[in-house]
Design a protein around this motif. Sequence first.
Motif, PDB file in Angstrom:
ATOM      1  N   MET B 189     -28.361   6.259  56.546  1.00 38.84           N
ATOM      2  CA  MET B 189     -29.439   5.784  55.666  1.00 38.84           C
ATOM      3  C   MET B 189     -29.333   4.289  55.364  1.00 38.84           C
ATOM      4  O   MET B 189     -30.303   3.558  55.509  1.00 38.84           O
ATOM      5  CB  MET B 189     -29.371   6.591  54.362  1.00 38.84           C
ATOM      6  CG  MET B 189     -30.498   6.316  53.405  1.00 38.84           C
ATOM      7  SD  MET B 189     -32.065   6.935  54.044  1.00 38.84           S
ATOM      8  CE  MET B 189     -33.068   5.475  53.906  1.00 38.84           C
ATOM      9  N   LEU B 193     -30.098   3.416  60.094  1.00 42.17           N
ATOM     10  CA  LEU B 193     -31.564   3.416  60.121  1.00 42.17           C
ATOM     11  C   LEU B 193     -32.138   2.001  59.955  1.00 42.17           C
ATOM     12  O   LEU B 193     -33.024   1.613  60.725  1.00 42.17           O
ATOM     13  CB  LEU B 193     -32.120   4.372  59.061  1.00 42.17           C
ATOM     14  CG  LEU B 193     -33.647   4.396  58.930  1.00 42.17           C
ATOM     15  CD1 LEU B 193     -34.306   4.891  60.212  1.00 42.17           C
ATOM     16  CD2 LEU B 193     -34.076   5.260  57.746  1.00 42.17           C
ATOM     17  N   MET B 252     -32.453  10.873  59.242  1.00 40.55           N
ATOM     18  CA  MET B 252     -32.903   9.812  58.339  1.00 40.55           C
ATOM     19  C   MET B 252     -34.172   9.132  58.864  1.00 40.55           C
ATOM     20  O   MET B 252     -35.038   8.754  58.101  1.00 40.55           O
ATOM     21  CB  MET B 252     -31.796   8.772  58.130  1.00 40.55           C
ATOM     22  CG  MET B 252     -30.570   9.327  57.415  1.00 40.55           C
ATOM     23  SD  MET B 252     -30.947  10.277  55.913  1.00 40.55           S
ATOM     24  CE  MET B 252     -29.606  11.474  55.951  1.00 40.55           C
ATOM     25  N   LEU B 253     -34.266   9.014  60.187  1.00 41.00           N
ATOM     26  CA  LEU B 253     -35.496   8.462  60.774  1.00 41.00           C
ATOM     27  C   LEU B 253     -36.684   9.370  60.443  1.00 41.00           C
ATOM     28  O   LEU B 253     -37.769   8.893  60.101  1.00 41.00           O
ATOM     29  CB  LEU B 253     -35.335   8.308  62.298  1.00 41.00           C
ATOM     30  CG  LEU B 253     -36.587   7.864  63.067  1.00 41.00           C
ATOM     31  CD1 LEU B 253     -37.111   6.510  62.574  1.00 41.00           C
ATOM     32  CD2 LEU B 253     -36.301   7.791  64.575  1.00 41.00           C
ATOM     33  N   ARG B 255     -36.953  11.419  57.844  1.00 40.22           N
ATOM     34  CA  ARG B 255     -37.266  11.299  56.407  1.00 40.22           C
ATOM     35  C   ARG B 255     -38.048  10.010  56.136  1.00 40.22           C
ATOM     36  O   ARG B 255     -39.045  10.000  55.415  1.00 40.22           O
ATOM     37  CB  ARG B 255     -35.980  11.224  55.580  1.00 40.22           C
ATOM     38  CG  ARG B 255     -35.229  12.529  55.464  1.00 40.22           C
ATOM     39  CD  ARG B 255     -33.866  12.243  54.845  1.00 40.22           C
ATOM     40  NE  ARG B 255     -33.066  13.436  54.727  1.00 40.22           N
ATOM     41  CZ  ARG B 255     -32.626  13.933  53.556  1.00 40.22           C
ATOM     42  NH1 ARG B 255     -32.902  13.321  52.421  1.00 40.22           N
ATOM     43  NH2 ARG B 255     -31.900  15.015  53.522  1.00 40.22           N
ATOM     44  N   PHE B 256     -37.530   8.912  56.689  1.00 40.82           N
ATOM     45  CA  PHE B 256     -38.194   7.624  56.487  1.00 40.82           C
ATOM     46  C   PHE B 256     -39.621   7.663  57.025  1.00 40.82           C
ATOM     47  O   PHE B 256     -40.559   7.176  56.397  1.00 40.82           O
ATOM     48  CB  PHE B 256     -37.395   6.522  57.190  1.00 40.82           C
ATOM     49  CG  PHE B 256     -38.174   5.254  57.380  1.00 40.82           C
ATOM     50  CD1 PHE B 256     -38.380   4.390  56.309  1.00 40.82           C
ATOM     51  CD2 PHE B 256     -38.733   4.936  58.617  1.00 40.82           C
ATOM     52  CE1 PHE B 256     -39.117   3.228  56.477  1.00 40.82           C
ATOM     53  CE2 PHE B 256     -39.477   3.787  58.789  1.00 40.82           C
ATOM     54  CZ  PHE B 256     -39.669   2.931  57.716  1.00 40.82           C
ATOM     55  N   SER B 257     -39.757   8.261  58.192  1.00 41.29           N
ATOM     56  CA  SER B 257     -41.044   8.315  58.854  1.00 41.29           C
ATOM     57  C   SER B 257     -42.066   9.092  58.020  1.00 41.29           C
ATOM     58  O   SER B 257     -43.210   8.666  57.853  1.00 41.29           O
ATOM     59  CB  SER B 257     -40.821   8.974  60.214  1.00 41.29           C
ATOM     60  OG  SER B 257     -41.914   8.787  61.025  1.00 41.29           O
ATOM     61  N   ASP B 259     -42.025   9.378  54.817  1.00 39.70           N
ATOM     62  CA  ASP B 259     -42.333   8.563  53.642  1.00 39.70           C
ATOM     63  C   ASP B 259     -43.243   7.383  54.000  1.00 39.70           C
ATOM     64  O   ASP B 259     -44.144   7.029  53.244  1.00 39.70           O
ATOM     65  CB  ASP B 259     -41.035   8.054  52.999  1.00 39.70           C
ATOM     66  CG  ASP B 259     -40.201   9.195  52.420  1.00 39.70           C
ATOM     67  OD1 ASP B 259     -40.763  10.303  52.246  1.00 39.70           O
ATOM     68  OD2 ASP B 259     -39.009   8.981  52.131  1.00 39.70           O
ATOM     69  N   ALA B 260     -42.989   6.769  55.165  1.00 38.75           N
ATOM     70  CA  ALA B 260     -43.822   5.634  55.587  1.00 38.75           C
ATOM     71  C   ALA B 260     -45.252   6.112  55.844  1.00 38.75           C
ATOM     72  O   ALA B 260     -46.215   5.431  55.477  1.00 38.75           O
ATOM     73  CB  ALA B 260     -43.243   4.983  56.843  1.00 38.75           C
ATOM     74  N   HIS B 261     -45.375   7.285  56.453  1.00 39.54           N
ATOM     75  CA  HIS B 261     -46.721   7.788  56.723  1.00 39.54           C
ATOM     76  C   HIS B 261     -47.426   8.252  55.455  1.00 39.54           C
ATOM     77  O   HIS B 261     -48.655   8.153  55.360  1.00 39.54           O
ATOM     78  CB  HIS B 261     -46.684   8.864  57.806  1.00 39.54           C
ATOM     79  CG  HIS B 261     -46.443   8.271  59.160  1.00 39.54           C
ATOM     80  ND1 HIS B 261     -45.279   8.437  59.860  1.00 39.54           N
ATOM     81  CD2 HIS B 261     -47.201   7.424  59.906  1.00 39.54           C
ATOM     82  CE1 HIS B 261     -45.341   7.749  60.994  1.00 39.54           C
ATOM     83  NE2 HIS B 261     -46.492   7.115  61.041  1.00 39.54           N
TER      84      HIS B 261
END
Lengths: 295, 295
Positions: B189, B193, B252-253, B255-257, B259-261
């Motif tokens: 994280m 990432l 983590m990618l 999860r981030f993805s 959230d970004a979307h």
Amino acid sequence: MAEPLFERLCLVGIGLIGSSIARVARKRGDIARRIVVTTRRPETLQRARELGLADEVEPDIGRAVEGCDCVVLCVPVGVYAQVMAQIAPHLAKGCILTDVGSTKGSVVRDLSPLLPEGVHLVPAHPMAGTEHSGPDAGFAELFQGRYAIITPLPGSDPAAVEKVKEMWRRCGSMIETLDPVTHDKVVAMVSHLPHLIAFTICGTADDLAEETKEAVLNFAASGFRDFTRIAGSDVDMWRDIFLNNREALLEMLARFSEDAHALGRAVRYGQADFIEDRIRRGRKIRRELIERKQA
Amino acid sequence: MAEPLFERLCLVGIGLIGSSIARVARKRGDIARRIVVTTRRPETLQRARELGLADEVEPDIGRAVEGCDCVVLCVPVGVYAQVMAQIAPHLAKGCILTDVGSTKGSVVRDLSPLLPEGVHLVPAHPMAGTEHSGPDAGFAELFQGRYAIITPLPGSDPAAVEKVKEMWRRCGSMIETLDPVTHDKVVAMVSHLPHLIAFTICGTADDLAEETKEAVLNFAASGFRDFTRIAGSDVDMWRDIFLNNREALLEMLARFSEDAHALGRAVRYGQADFIEDRIRRGRKIRRELIERKQA
């Protein structure tokens, strides 16, 4: 000293960018003979007065712009339409109306319809900033060595465009001209998307911290830290930027997302060559930035 | 001065981290009585000699670790299995085998099977680094005020664990203990990432530059720049990290993805409250980092 470019320059808004323009103009003396500052909040106006940022501090926005030969909008792009409705009846013939907003399509959309005959609209965007905001955050050197992008409209008066360029040159900037559509794509890529990513990853990390009950942020030293600097930016300004550069930002998010998942896929399938190639490309771009003195 | 923690310390690999350990150990004198350095490439070994980083510079890795009471692996995590095969027959009884790798599950996977009876494996990970690499890039203060994460195994000898902690304390680090699985998630994280994102966005920007024929990177001042610093990192090291922390990084990618979307969706539908909330969260985390002195 050269003759001042403008007789009477009005800064609408006196945050980081507005107060930095005021400071460099006061310091040089050849940008404007008189500087007028107007802003909505009385405490900010009072602070501008205390900091000696202007010759005149004027709470009435209509009166502030009257008789000015240049008006610079330095407010979040989300309030441009509203500000334009207030100032349009007071703009003098021959006045140059410019701005410092981070989105240019929306500026043209919001300012053009009310533009009085004989007023010259020349949108501009200084590519400079820090994560701090407000009149105390500005400094005269902010624009030094940074690009100012001018986005003239098809019918813009060449003399007015040249004056705006010269104002930014005197602020220390390098000048680039782009059309508003290309501008919006380029800044979506180099500025708006990185901010969206930075805001996002902070939240993603915070969720993980709650879940693992570990102080995830304690370990931020080697990578995460750089992302959080820009995540400290002004809320109103960034909300307005995102909402006013919607199309370009969503396009760049989609492009980035495809590329991130392609790299993720290479990680999943152990494709070392693909991964190395991406890392090398990052290094190459880092070196280019250093060569361009933008790193 | 306190007694040296170790009689004979071997650093396997002398890049940024290895050479920084050597420098702080030489400077303090209370980490090891003798420092042995070994590394694969003769030019690097020669450079370590010129820089005076060790009491002994030994090209033969087996001979280097012989008689040592502590061996620290400072090579990319991708070569651990191979290095272990070379050193295992030469490790002295009672020796502490530790490392500085950025992934810990893979370290346990690659080192445990060949671990000789009586050798104590205590994996560790100093959370410090710069975008530079090689023996010239190190400096004695690199670990000052940064966390060193120790990930002992269930059967680890408490005295060996304490010695590794004390080594990192003497290097200036703050100590944290995590199990390897949690470690790998947390660093995925806060470090892996962000690096994946930084490498990616450089490529995405470069593609846009080719397409728009505009010098996109010229305008990098206000956001993109921060992302490229970490994109300048070492290729071999990062390829190995990605490949050896695959599961956690992909999680983590993902999860981030998501959230970004979610933020992208809010931009698309003009959900100002949602956007403001995310920006505020970023600011809050920025403040927390500053309070923790990790910003």
